[in-house]
Scaffold this active site. Structure first.
Site, mmCIF file in Angstrom:
data_model
loop_
_atom_site.group_PDB
_atom_site.id
_atom_site.type_symbol
_atom_site.label_atom_id
_atom_site.label_comp_id
_atom_site.label_asym_id
_atom_site.label_seq_id
_atom_site.Cartn_x
_atom_site.Cartn_y
_atom_site.Cartn_z
ATOM 1 N N LYS A 156 3.802 4.750 -15.455
ATOM 2 C CA LYS A 156 3.621 6.175 -15.187
ATOM 3 C C LYS A 156 4.038 6.422 -13.738
ATOM 4 O O LYS A 156 3.361 5.985 -12.809
ATOM 5 C CB LYS A 156 2.156 6.602 -15.351
ATOM 6 C CG LYS A 156 2.020 8.128 -15.280
ATOM 7 C CD LYS A 156 0.672 8.599 -14.830
ATOM 8 C CE LYS A 156 0.485 8.606 -13.358
ATOM 9 N NZ LYS A 156 1.394 9.503 -12.607
ATOM 10 N N GLU A 231 -1.967 -2.481 -4.858
ATOM 11 C CA GLU A 231 -1.344 -2.296 -3.539
ATOM 12 C C GLU A 231 -1.836 -0.953 -3.040
ATOM 13 O O GLU A 231 -1.361 0.089 -3.498
ATOM 14 C CB GLU A 231 0.184 -2.273 -3.665
ATOM 15 C CG GLU A 231 0.809 -3.556 -4.143
ATOM 16 C CD GLU A 231 0.773 -4.664 -3.110
ATOM 17 O OE1 GLU A 231 0.305 -4.430 -1.975
ATOM 18 O OE2 GLU A 231 1.217 -5.766 -3.447
ATOM 19 N N CYS A 265 2.951 2.648 3.189
ATOM 20 C CA CYS A 265 1.621 2.043 3.352
ATOM 21 C C CYS A 265 1.621 0.997 4.461
ATOM 22 O O CYS A 265 0.565 0.594 4.931
ATOM 23 C CB CYS A 265 1.108 1.479 2.035
ATOM 24 S SG CYS A 265 2.320 0.488 1.212
ATOM 25 N N GLU A 365 -5.887 6.663 7.171
ATOM 26 C CA GLU A 365 -4.444 6.529 6.988
ATOM 27 C C GLU A 365 -3.792 7.906 7.162
ATOM 28 O O GLU A 365 -4.248 8.893 6.581
ATOM 29 C CB GLU A 365 -4.169 5.983 5.584
ATOM 30 C CG GLU A 365 -2.742 5.616 5.362
ATOM 31 C CD GLU A 365 -2.513 4.954 3.994
ATOM 32 O OE1 GLU A 365 -3.269 5.269 3.053
ATOM 33 O OE2 GLU A 365 -1.580 4.151 3.883
#
Ligand code: ADP
Length: 461
Positions: A156, A231, A265, A365
Site C-alpha cells: 500500500k 523503519e 528519516c 522530528e
C-alpha cells in the site's frame, strides 16, 4: 469506494484521481497473493533472479519518465528524483544476486545415525506499507528482497504518492513477474493496516513511516504473531568536532539536511558544534544555505522543492515559532511561500542558533529544511546530547582524528553512522535504527533475512 486525488505539491494542481478499493477488494488481493505464493516460491532462485534483472532493465529504460513522476507527485528536484530511480533500481540489482546466495547449512551430529540440516525458505505473503518521501526506493527496498526470497508481495503506497508505485508494478508485470506475485492496493490506510495485520496468509509486515503508526501496526501484528520490520522516525544529530574539516562538514551537512527539503528519516535534526569553531562553522554554513534555490523541482536550478502538504508545513512552522519564542535566532531563512488556496507550501532553508534545550525542534522530528545549532565543550557532552533521544536511526560526525572518530562511532546509539559523510544509504549496506526508530534492517545481506524462515531437519538414518 472513495477517490484519492494526487496533487503536485509545487503547484497544488491535481495530477491524477484514483479510485480506492473496498475492504473486500483488498482482502481479495491478499488472497491472490496467497494463491500465487506456491508457484513463485517453486521457481529456482536463478529464475527469480532473471525476472528481477528484467524488471530493473525496464525501470532503467523508463528512468526519465519515472523521475518526472516522482517530482510531480513528491515535489523533490528532478535531479534528486532521477537519483532516487537509480537508488531504487540498485536494490533490485543487489537482491537479484542475493537470491542466489540464500544458503542453508549442515550441523555436526551428536548421534551417529542422524543428519542435521538447516534450510531457509520464504516466509510467505509479505504486506508492505510505504511513505511518500521516497516513493520508488522505499517500495523496491522491500519488494526486491521479498521477491528474491520467494515471497509474494503486496504494497500500500502513501496516498500522496501512489503513481510511482503503480508504474513500478506495471513494469514488474511487463518484465514477466506474475501479476499476483507483486501487487498494490490503494484504500483507506487504517483499513488496509487492519486487513494486512489480521489476514492469516500475511506472514510479514514491512513498514516505513512514522513511529506512531509503526507502534499501532506492531500491536496489531501481535494478534496473529506476524513478523515485522519497522523503519520509523529519526532525529539525527551531527557532531562537528573541534578538529573537523569545516568545508567538508558544511558541504555534507547541506547534502544530508536539505535533500528532499529535509523530508527524510535520516535528515540531520540537530547540529552539535564545538564551541571554538561554532562561529566559523555557522558562517560557512549560512553562506552555503543562502545559495540554495527554492522552487518547483521541475526547474533545472532548483535544489529545494516544496514540503509535501499542509500537515507537514504546520509542524515545521510550529517548531520554528516555538524555537524563536524560546530565544532562538534565524541565522538564515525562517520564511515561507505558501498559498493555502492553491495548496502549495515552500519553506525557506533555515538555520537556527541560540536554540534552547527545551525547544521542540531539539526532540521532535522536523521533516523540513530547518536545523538548530547548539554547542559543546567536551566530547562526552556532545555524545550525551546526541544520545538524548527516543530515536536511534542515523547520526553523523565530522572529525579528522581517528581516535575521536572511533570513540564517537562506538558510543553513539544509532544504527547508521556517517563519519565525514552525509550520504550514508546504499543497497548493499544495512539501513535501520535503534530504539524507537524501528526494528530490523533493509539493504545489504541483512536485508533479505526478514523474508526468510529457518527450517531445521533432523533425519535419522
Ligand atoms: P506521514 O505522517 O509522514 O505521512 P505515516 O506514518 O502517517 O507518516 O504514513 C506512512 C504510511 O503509513 C502511509 O502509507 C500511510 O498511508 C500509512 N498509514 C497511516 N496511518 C495508518 C494506519 N493507521 N494503518 C496503516 N497504515 C497507515
Amino acid at each position: 469506494m472513495g477517490v484519492v486525488h494526487v496533487s503536485n505539491p509545487a503547484t497544488g494542481e491535481i495530477i491524477h484521481s484514483l479510485q480506492t478499493s473496498t475492504k473486500e477488494e483488498v482482502t481479495a488481493k491478499v488472497d491472490k497473493a496467497q494463491l500465487a505464493f506456491p508457484s513463485w516460491k517453486a521457481l529456482t532462485a536463478y529464475d527469480r533472479s532473471k525476472l528481477l534483472i528484467a524488471w530493473a532493465a525496464m525501470i532503467r529504460e523508463n528512468r526519465q519518465e519515472l523521475g518526472e513522476l516522482i517530482t510531480l507527485e513528491n515535489g523533490k528536484p528532478l535531479a534528486e528524483a532521477l537519483g532516487e530511480v537509480d537508488y531504487a533500481v540498485s536494490y533490485i540489482d543487489w537482491y537479484a544476486e542475493e537470491a542466489k546466495r540464500i544458503y542453508g547449512r549442515t550441523i555436526p551430529t551428536h548421534v551417529p545415525n542422524k543428519r542435521l540440516s538447516v534450510t531457509r525458505q520464504p516466509i510467505g505473503v509479505v504486506a508492505a506499507i510505504t511513505p511518500w518521501n521516497f516513493p520508488a526506493a522505499m517500495m523496491t527496498r522491500k519488494a526486491a528482497p521479498a521477491l528474491a526470497a520467494g515471497c509474494t508481495f503486496i504494497v500500500k503506497p502513501a496516498e500522496e504518492t501512489p503513481l510511482t508505485t503503480i508504474r513500478l508494478i506495471e513494469l514488474a508485470h511487463r518484465a514477466g513477474i506474475p501479476e499476483d506475485a507483486v501487487q498494490y492496493v490503494l484504500a483507506d490506510a487504517p483499513m488496509v493496516g487492519e486487513i494486512f495485520t489480521s489476514h492469516k496468509a500475511v506472514r510479514k509486515i514491512t513498514f516505513t513511516g512514522s513511529t506512531a503508526v509503526g507502534k499501532l501496526l506492531l500491536s496489531q501484528c501481535a494478534q496473529t504473531v506476524k513478523h515485522a520490520t519497522m523503519e520509523l522516525g529519526g532525529h539525527a544529530p551531527i557532531i562537528v568536532a573541534e578538529d573537523a574539516n569545516i568545508a567538508v562538514a558544511v558541504e555534507q551537512t547541506i547534502i544530508a539536511k536539505y535533500r528532499n527539503a529535509g523530508q527524510t528519516c535520516v535528515s540531520p535534526n540537530r547540529l552539535i558544534v564545538h564551541e571554538n569553531i561554532a562561529a566559523t562553522f555557522t558562517e560557512a554554513l549560512v553562506a552555503k544555505v543562502k545559495e540554495l534555490k527554492v522552487g518547483n523541482g521541475m526547474e533545472a536550478d532548483v535544489s529545494v522543492g516544496p514540503v509535501i502538504n499542509r500537515k507537514g508545513f504546520d509542524k515545521i512552522q510550529d517548531q520554528i515559532q516555538d524555537a524563536l519564542s524560546k530565544g532562538a535566532d534565524a541565522a538564515v531563512g525562517g520564511g515561507h511561500n505558501v498559498d493555502e488556496e492553491q495548496g502549495f507550501y515552500f519553506v525557506e532553508p533555515t538555520v537556527l542558533t541560540n536554540v534552547s534545550a527545551d525547544a521542540k525542534i531539539m526532540t521532535e522530528e522536523t521533516f523540513g529544511p530547518v536545523i538548530p545549532i547548539v554547542t559543546f565543550k567536551e566530547l562526552d557532552e556532545a555524545i550525551a546530547i546526541a544520545n538524548d533521544s527516543l530515536y536511534g536511526l542515523a547520526t553523523y560526525f565530522f572529525t579528522e582524528s581517528y581516535k575521536t572518530g572511533t570513540y564517537l562511532s562506538e558510543n553513539l546509539d544509532y544504527g547508521i553512522v556517517g563519519w565525514n559523510d552525509g550520504i550514508i544509504s546504499a543497497a548493499h549496506a544495512p539501513f535501520g535504527g535503534m530504539k524507537e526508530s524501528g526494528m530490523g534492517r533493509e539493504g545489504g545481506t541483512e536485508g533479505i533475512e526478514p523474508y526468510l524462515e529457518t527450517k531445521y531437519v533432523s533425519m535419522s538414518l
